[in-house]
Write an enzyme that holds these catalytic residues in place. Structure first.
Site, PDB file in Angstrom:
ATOM      1  N   ARG A  18       1.199  -1.142   0.010  1.00  0.00           N
ATOM      2  CA  ARG A  18      -0.001   0.061  -0.080  1.00  0.00           C
ATOM      3  C   ARG A  18       0.974   1.553  -0.133  1.00  0.00           C
ATOM      4  O   ARG A  18      -0.026   2.213  -0.041  1.00  0.00           O
ATOM      5  CB  ARG A  18      -0.952   0.378   1.367  1.00  0.00           C
ATOM      6  CG  ARG A  18      -2.403  -0.514   1.183  1.00  0.00           C
ATOM      7  CD  ARG A  18      -2.759  -1.340   2.556  1.00  0.00           C
ATOM      8  NE  ARG A  18      -1.854  -2.276   2.870  1.00  0.00           N
ATOM      9  CZ  ARG A  18      -2.235  -3.126   4.376  1.00  0.00           C
ATOM     10  NH1 ARG A  18      -4.021  -2.270   4.689  1.00  0.00           N
ATOM     11  NH2 ARG A  18      -1.673  -3.436   4.986  1.00  0.00           N
ATOM     12  N   ASN A 230       0.521   2.621   6.948  1.00  0.00           N
ATOM     13  CA  ASN A 230       0.538   1.386   5.590  1.00  0.00           C
ATOM     14  C   ASN A 230       0.537   1.816   4.501  1.00  0.00           C
ATOM     15  O   ASN A 230       0.804   1.495   3.233  1.00  0.00           O
ATOM     16  CB  ASN A 230      -1.045   0.650   5.662  1.00  0.00           C
ATOM     17  CG  ASN A 230      -1.072  -0.368   6.858  1.00  0.00           C
ATOM     18  OD1 ASN A 230      -0.205  -0.942   6.792  1.00  0.00           O
ATOM     19  ND2 ASN A 230      -2.339  -0.071   7.737  1.00  0.00           N
ATOM     20  N   ASN A 363      37.616  36.325   7.674  1.00  0.00           N
ATOM     21  CA  ASN A 363      36.879  37.381   7.083  1.00  0.00           C
ATOM     22  C   ASN A 363      36.772  37.155   5.583  1.00  0.00           C
ATOM     23  O   ASN A 363      38.036  37.699   4.878  1.00  0.00           O
ATOM     24  CB  ASN A 363      37.041  39.124   7.159  1.00  0.00           C
ATOM     25  CG  ASN A 363      35.754  39.147   6.803  1.00  0.00           C
ATOM     26  OD1 ASN A 363      35.383  38.912   5.734  1.00  0.00           O
ATOM     27  ND2 ASN A 363      35.310  40.504   7.192  1.00  0.00           N
ATOM     28  N   ASN A 372      36.970  23.621  -4.578  1.00  0.00           N
ATOM     29  CA  ASN A 372      37.327  22.032  -4.284  1.00  0.00           C
ATOM     30  C   ASN A 372      37.240  20.523  -5.310  1.00  0.00           C
ATOM     31  O   ASN A 372      38.482  20.034  -5.232  1.00  0.00           O
ATOM     32  CB  ASN A 372      37.237  22.312  -2.545  1.00  0.00           C
ATOM     33  CG  ASN A 372      35.059  21.390  -3.609  1.00  0.00           C
ATOM     34  OD1 ASN A 372      34.506  21.648  -4.553  1.00  0.00           O
ATOM     35  ND2 ASN A 372      34.193  21.051  -2.568  1.00  0.00           N
ATOM     36  N   TYR A 373      36.661  21.114  -6.448  1.00  0.00           N
ATOM     37  CA  TYR A 373      37.272  19.843  -7.175  1.00  0.00           C
ATOM     38  C   TYR A 373      37.792  20.251  -8.580  1.00  0.00           C
ATOM     39  O   TYR A 373      36.738  21.228  -8.844  1.00  0.00           O
ATOM     40  CB  TYR A 373      35.334  19.776  -7.137  1.00  0.00           C
ATOM     41  CG  TYR A 373      34.723  18.489  -7.796  1.00  0.00           C
ATOM     42  CD1 TYR A 373      35.430  17.094  -6.950  1.00  0.00           C
ATOM     43  CD2 TYR A 373      33.901  17.911  -8.560  1.00  0.00           C
ATOM     44  CE1 TYR A 373      34.963  15.745  -7.870  1.00  0.00           C
ATOM     45  CE2 TYR A 373      33.220  17.558 -10.062  1.00  0.00           C
ATOM     46  CZ  TYR A 373      34.465  16.029  -8.458  1.00  0.00           C
ATOM     47  OH  TYR A 373      33.379  14.941  -9.667  1.00  0.00           O
ATOM     48  N   SER A 409      40.871  41.785  -3.527  1.00  0.00           N
ATOM     49  CA  SER A 409      39.516  41.336  -4.342  1.00  0.00           C
ATOM     50  C   SER A 409      39.373  40.930  -5.572  1.00  0.00           C
ATOM     51  O   SER A 409      40.250  41.235  -5.962  1.00  0.00           O
ATOM     52  CB  SER A 409      38.180  42.738  -4.078  1.00  0.00           C
ATOM     53  OG  SER A 409      37.434  42.945  -2.300  1.00  0.00           O
ATOM     54  N   ARG A 426      44.737  38.503  -9.898  1.00  0.00           N
ATOM     55  CA  ARG A 426      43.949  39.095 -11.044  1.00  0.00           C
ATOM     56  C   ARG A 426      45.029  39.880 -11.627  1.00  0.00           C
ATOM     57  O   ARG A 426      46.117  40.724 -11.503  1.00  0.00           O
ATOM     58  CB  ARG A 426      42.803  39.881  -9.840  1.00  0.00           C
ATOM     59  CG  ARG A 426      43.603  40.769  -9.552  1.00  0.00           C
ATOM     60  CD  ARG A 426      42.238  42.107  -8.916  1.00  0.00           C
ATOM     61  NE  ARG A 426      43.120  42.836  -8.554  1.00  0.00           N
ATOM     62  CZ  ARG A 426      42.508  43.645  -7.151  1.00  0.00           C
ATOM     63  NH1 ARG A 426      41.991  42.630  -5.944  1.00  0.00           N
ATOM     64  NH2 ARG A 426      42.832  44.545  -6.933  1.00  0.00           N
TER      65      ARG A 426
HETATM   66  C1  UD1 Z   1      -2.305  -5.249  11.723  1.00  0.00           C
HETATM   67  C2  UD1 Z   1      -3.219  -6.105  12.734  1.00  0.00           C
HETATM   68  C3  UD1 Z   1      -4.902  -5.344  12.613  1.00  0.00           C
HETATM   69  C4  UD1 Z   1      -4.406  -4.468  13.512  1.00  0.00           C
HETATM   70  C5  UD1 Z   1      -2.970  -3.231  12.299  1.00  0.00           C
HETATM   71  C6  UD1 Z   1      -2.440  -2.354  13.434  1.00  0.00           C
HETATM   72  C7  UD1 Z   1      -3.377  -9.028  12.066  1.00  0.00           C
HETATM   73  C8  UD1 Z   1      -3.545  -9.602  11.410  1.00  0.00           C
HETATM   74  N1  UD1 Z   1      -3.516  -7.100  12.351  1.00  0.00           N
HETATM   75  O1  UD1 Z   1      -3.030  -5.344  10.407  1.00  0.00           O
HETATM   76  O2  UD1 Z   1      -5.883  -5.940  13.776  1.00  0.00           O
HETATM   77  O3  UD1 Z   1      -5.122  -3.043  13.599  1.00  0.00           O
HETATM   78  O4  UD1 Z   1      -1.841  -4.088  12.472  1.00  0.00           O
HETATM   79  O5  UD1 Z   1      -1.490  -1.368  12.552  1.00  0.00           O
HETATM   80  O6  UD1 Z   1      -1.882  -8.810  12.910  1.00  0.00           O
HETATM   81  N2  UD1 Z   1       4.217  -8.857   8.589  1.00  0.00           N
HETATM   82  C9  UD1 Z   1       4.979 -10.088   8.773  1.00  0.00           C
HETATM   83  N3  UD1 Z   1       5.107 -11.524   7.942  1.00  0.00           N
HETATM   84  C10 UD1 Z   1       3.813 -11.102   7.713  1.00  0.00           C
HETATM   85  C11 UD1 Z   1       2.865 -10.428   7.244  1.00  0.00           C
HETATM   86  C12 UD1 Z   1       3.020  -8.821   8.059  1.00  0.00           C
HETATM   87  O7  UD1 Z   1       6.644  -9.728   8.840  1.00  0.00           O
HETATM   88  O8  UD1 Z   1       3.944 -12.231   6.956  1.00  0.00           O
HETATM   89  C13 UD1 Z   1       4.921  -8.014   9.063  1.00  0.00           C
HETATM   90  C14 UD1 Z   1       4.444  -5.975   8.914  1.00  0.00           C
HETATM   91  O9  UD1 Z   1       5.652  -5.786   8.308  1.00  0.00           O
HETATM   92  C15 UD1 Z   1       3.707  -5.457   9.312  1.00  0.00           C
HETATM   93  C16 UD1 Z   1       2.970  -5.692  10.291  1.00  0.00           C
HETATM   94  O10 UD1 Z   1       3.541  -7.587  10.534  1.00  0.00           O
HETATM   95  O11 UD1 Z   1       4.874  -4.229  10.296  1.00  0.00           O
HETATM   96  C17 UD1 Z   1       1.911  -5.620  10.634  1.00  0.00           C
HETATM   97  O12 UD1 Z   1       1.260  -6.173   9.337  1.00  0.00           O
HETATM   98  P1  UD1 Z   1       0.051  -4.857   8.609  1.00  0.00           P
HETATM   99  O13 UD1 Z   1       0.278  -5.492   6.276  1.00  0.00           O
HETATM  100  O14 UD1 Z   1       0.786  -3.474   8.589  1.00  0.00           O
HETATM  101  O15 UD1 Z   1      -0.893  -5.288   9.488  1.00  0.00           O
HETATM  102  P2  UD1 Z   1      -2.281  -4.088   9.100  1.00  0.00           P
HETATM  103  O16 UD1 Z   1      -3.201  -4.710   8.006  1.00  0.00           O
HETATM  104  O17 UD1 Z   1      -1.915  -3.060   9.519  1.00  0.00           O
HETATM  105 CA    CA Z   2      -0.478  -1.654   9.261  1.00  0.00          CA
END
Ligand code: UD1
Ligand code: CA
Length: 454
Positions: A18, A230, A363, A372-373, A409, A426
């Site tokens: 996103r 996001n 001054n 410089n370059y 100058s 100069r």
């Molecule tokens: C998630 C929560 C949601 C909450 C929101 C808050 C879940 C299922 N949902 O949704 O309830 O309100 O955060 O911000 O947890 N990530 C991994 N591996 C994966 C999937 C995600 O490491 O397989 C990491 C992402 O990089 C991120 C975090 O987990 O840092 C959250 O994932 P994201 O997809 O942003 O979840 P949300 O849809 O925001």
């Molecule tokens: Ca998130």
């Protein structure tokens, strides 16, 4: 009682689609620092004893940033992207070391501060098996909802899986969770992928704990701490909150911000007392401004140290490696890079000072440039203390101007100048009496000629 051990697990392996960006989401910046570094800082200040970061297989840049921000961090790879609970289990070896508490933080929640994390740990210390931070969102779209029965948290429902009444539930899931180390693996192991996205949702931990007759606690915190990023829009909103906090902290520390809403600070900007920052000033990373200095409007400062009582701008640019001594003055349309400008030295107008040393009280006249370059390599310019560089001089580096030397100058200086000497680089001025008047006479004749042809 011995302090409780705590493992923090920071998740970063999501796709981040996103954001519509080639850059991994957690490497985007708020207040000049990556989202991940903000999270790791907050985690470090909440008394954790070990930190694990879960990264996706190709994210070497994320792992590198984790190590930079928090050198003792251990990185774990989530081989397939199968949801937040699956991501937590990528850190299983760390969980199996039996910490008392586990703190799970999403890497895209940069505004979290240590206080809410400590409150969550307290809930675990008081006997809850799972705790989550909830908040009332101005715009709840995209967040999971906390389902409460009276005071008791019984489930978290993802928005896509929630019905209308669940969506209307006031508290949103901030995504930050704590678990008691002793029951964590039993709970995590029971999470399945029966939902619309066929992912293993960490949020299911609540319903499972409830089913196991374990207690789950919700801790309500301010929305600002919980803002998840996001999209680029949410990134901009988080930036606004971060700036507001930094400006507030600067004002409380005794900095004068004439128009706080126009000043952009970095998370690491350090500004002393009685410093005046005029409207429209931007600070990049690694800037220190000592007591009593003034930064005039429209200046851009990064990687620079500004000494006590020094004056910068308006319209000055200080680039990394700039060190201004006490009372130094850098005026309008002056750019300084990788240069020491010692106490009391001045470059007040229209200059470029790069890869240079400018001695105390020297001054540097208007329009002076350190060349410089040479197109291939950078060279240094050294200007001794009390030297005077006449306006519009070009100092062709490498070159040294001795203490107290005087440059006429408009000079182009290509050779070293000894202390206290005068250098004129100069060509000598020539004067031809009546030349201009004769030129004008010729022009008039020429015009007449053209007219007579018409
Ligand atoms: C998630 C929560 C949601 C909450 C929101 C808050 C879940 C299922 N949902 O949704 O309830 O309100 O955060 O911000 O947890 N990530 C991994 N591996 C994966 C999937 C995600 O490491 O397989 C990491 C992402 O990089 C991120 C975090 O987990 O840092 C959250 O994932 P994201 O997809 O942003 O979840 P949300 O849809 O925001
Ligand atoms: Ca998130």
């Amino acid at each position: 009682m011995a302090a409780r051990t705590c493992l923090a697990i920071v998740l970063t392996a999501g796709e981040g689609t996103r954001m519509r960006s080639v850059r991994p989401k957690v490497l985007h910046a708020v207040a000049g620092r990556s989202l991940l570094a903000h999270v790791l800082d907050a985690v470090a200040d909440s008394g954790v004893t070990a930190t694990a970061v879960v990264v996706s297989p190709n994210d070497t840049a994320v792992a590198a940033e984790a190590k930079r921000a928090s050198p003792d961090t251990e990185c774990f790879i989530q081989k397939e992207r199968r949801g937040t609970a699956h991501a937590v289990l990528a850190a299983r070896p760390a969980i199996e070391r039996h910490p008392d508490d586990i703190l799970i933080v999403y890497g895209d929640t940069p505004l979290i501060r240590p206080a809410p994390l400590l409150r969550l740990r307290k809930a675990i210390a008081e006997g809850a098996a799972v705790g989550v931070l909830g908040f009332r969102a101005t715009d709840p779209a995209g967040y999971g909802r906390l389902i409460l029965e009276g005071d008791e948290l019984i489930a978290i429902r993802e928005e896509a899986d929630a019905d209308a009444s669940e969506r209307a539930a006031a508290l949103c899931n901030g995504g930050i969770m704590a678990m008691a180390g002793q029951s964590a693996l039993a709970i995590l192991g029971r999470i399945g992928d029966r939902n619309r996205k066929h992912e293993f949702y960490l949020t299911d931990a609540i319903e499972i704990a409830h089913g196991m007759k374990l207690r789950a606690a919700a801790v309500e915190v301010e929305e600002d701490d919980m803002r998840g990023i996001n999209t680029k829009k949410q990134l901009a909103e988080a930036e606004a909150v971060a700036q507001q906090r930094l400006r507030q902290a600067a004002l409380e520390a005794g900095v004068t911000l004439v128009a706080p809403e126009t000043v952009y600070l970095c998370a690491d900007t350090k500004i002393g007392r009685d410093v005046v920052i005029e409207p429209y000033v931007v600070f990049g990373e690694k800037v220190t401004v000592e007591d009593g200095a003034i930064v005039h409007s429209f200046s851009h400062i990064a990687g620079a140290h500004v000494g006590k009582g020094a004056s910068v701008g308006p319209f000055a640019r200080l680039r990394p490696g700039t060190q201004l001594g006490d009372g130094a003055r850098i005026g309008n349309f002056v750019e300084v890079k990788e240069a020491v400008v010692e106490a009391g030295a001045k470059a007040n107008h229209l200059s470029y000072i790069g890869d240079a040393f400018v001695g105390a009280n020297a001054n540097v006249g208007a329009g002076t440039i350190t060349c410089n370059y040479d197109g291939a390599v950078k060279h240094r310019t050294e200007i001794g203390k009390d030297a005077f560089i006449g306006s519009n001089s070009a100092l062709v580096a490498p070159v040294q101007i001795g203490d107290g030397a005087y440059i006429g100058s408009g000079s182009v200086i290509t050779q070293n100048v000894p202390a206290d000497a005068l250098a004129l680089g100069r060509s000598r001025q020539t004067v031809k009496e009546g030349w201009a008047a004769r030129l004008r006479g010729l022009k008039t004749l020429g015009k007449k000629k053209v007219h007579s042809r018409d």
